[in-house]
Motif scaffolding. Sequence first.
Motif, mmCIF file in Angstrom:
data_model
loop_
_atom_site.group_PDB
_atom_site.id
_atom_site.type_symbol
_atom_site.label_atom_id
_atom_site.label_comp_id
_atom_site.label_asym_id
_atom_site.label_seq_id
_atom_site.Cartn_x
_atom_site.Cartn_y
_atom_site.Cartn_z
ATOM 1 N N LEU A 99 1.712 6.446 -6.929
ATOM 2 C CA LEU A 99 0.617 7.356 -7.241
ATOM 3 C C LEU A 99 1.050 8.808 -7.038
ATOM 4 C CD1 LEU A 99 -2.363 7.662 -8.047
ATOM 5 C CD2 LEU A 99 -2.923 7.546 -5.610
ATOM 6 N N TYR A 100 1.767 9.064 -5.969
ATOM 7 C CA TYR A 100 2.282 10.407 -5.701
ATOM 8 C C TYR A 100 3.242 10.839 -6.816
ATOM 9 C CZ TYR A 100 4.700 14.256 -3.455
ATOM 10 O OH TYR A 100 5.252 15.478 -3.194
ATOM 11 N N LYS A 101 4.139 9.960 -7.226
ATOM 12 C CA LYS A 101 5.086 10.279 -8.301
ATOM 13 C C LYS A 101 4.346 10.522 -9.616
ATOM 14 C CE LYS A 101 9.110 10.203 -6.423
ATOM 15 N NZ LYS A 101 9.885 11.445 -6.355
ATOM 16 N N TYR A 102 3.322 9.741 -9.893
ATOM 17 C CA TYR A 102 2.526 9.909 -11.107
ATOM 18 C C TYR A 102 1.855 11.285 -11.120
ATOM 19 C CZ TYR A 102 -1.236 9.358 -14.481
ATOM 20 O OH TYR A 102 -2.104 9.551 -15.519
ATOM 21 N N GLU B 240 3.959 18.424 -13.365
ATOM 22 C CA GLU B 240 5.127 18.990 -14.050
ATOM 23 C C GLU B 240 4.898 19.058 -15.564
ATOM 24 O OE1 GLU B 240 7.929 20.435 -12.916
ATOM 25 O OE2 GLU B 240 6.986 20.247 -10.947
ATOM 26 N N LEU B 241 4.285 18.032 -16.117
ATOM 27 C CA LEU B 241 3.972 18.022 -17.547
ATOM 28 C C LEU B 241 3.005 19.157 -17.887
ATOM 29 C CD1 LEU B 241 4.228 16.625 -20.312
ATOM 30 C CD2 LEU B 241 2.307 15.176 -19.628
ATOM 31 N N ILE C 64 0.842 -1.198 0.000
ATOM 32 C CA ILE C 64 0.000 0.000 0.000
ATOM 33 C C ILE C 64 0.878 1.248 0.000
ATOM 34 C CG2 ILE C 64 -1.659 1.364 1.338
ATOM 35 C CD1 ILE C 64 -2.915 -1.287 2.231
ATOM 36 N N GLU C 65 1.930 1.208 0.796
ATOM 37 C CA GLU C 65 2.866 2.335 0.849
ATOM 38 C C GLU C 65 3.569 2.525 -0.504
ATOM 39 O OE1 GLU C 65 4.533 5.619 2.519
ATOM 40 O OE2 GLU C 65 3.012 4.333 3.435
ATOM 41 N N GLU C 66 3.948 1.436 -1.142
ATOM 42 C CA GLU C 66 4.586 1.494 -2.448
ATOM 43 C C GLU C 66 3.609 2.037 -3.499
ATOM 44 O OE1 GLU C 66 6.605 -1.551 -5.660
ATOM 45 O OE2 GLU C 66 6.375 -2.223 -3.575
#
Length: 110
Positions: A12-15, A21-22, A5-7
């Motif tokens: 999801l946060y990075k996405y 940023e895009l 779940i943490e991973e």
Amino acid sequence: MFEKIEELRHYLYKYIETRVELLKTETQEHIENIIIKLVYLVVMLMLASLTGIFVFITLAVGINEWLDSRYWGFLIVFGFLLLTTLLWVNAGNGVQQMVRKMLHWVFKHR
């Protein structure tokens, strides 16, 4: 289970961060393109205005030579420009709508 779940949360946060940023980059490129087009348009309008001024001065001097006068050419060109200006002012909203459509087309198709 907690690690997965943490991973997943981390991915999801990075996405989301990447998407933001895009979006920032795309918005910046769009604004840069608009500014470049506006600068180009302003320079072109200035050059066209200067060219027009010299064309009308040359025309007035030519009419002066043709009429063997010192001022009739300038008065004739002045009258033509005054008449054109009055017609343009009276055209009003119709011209504004036409210019708005042309600018929309230019910025959409470039």
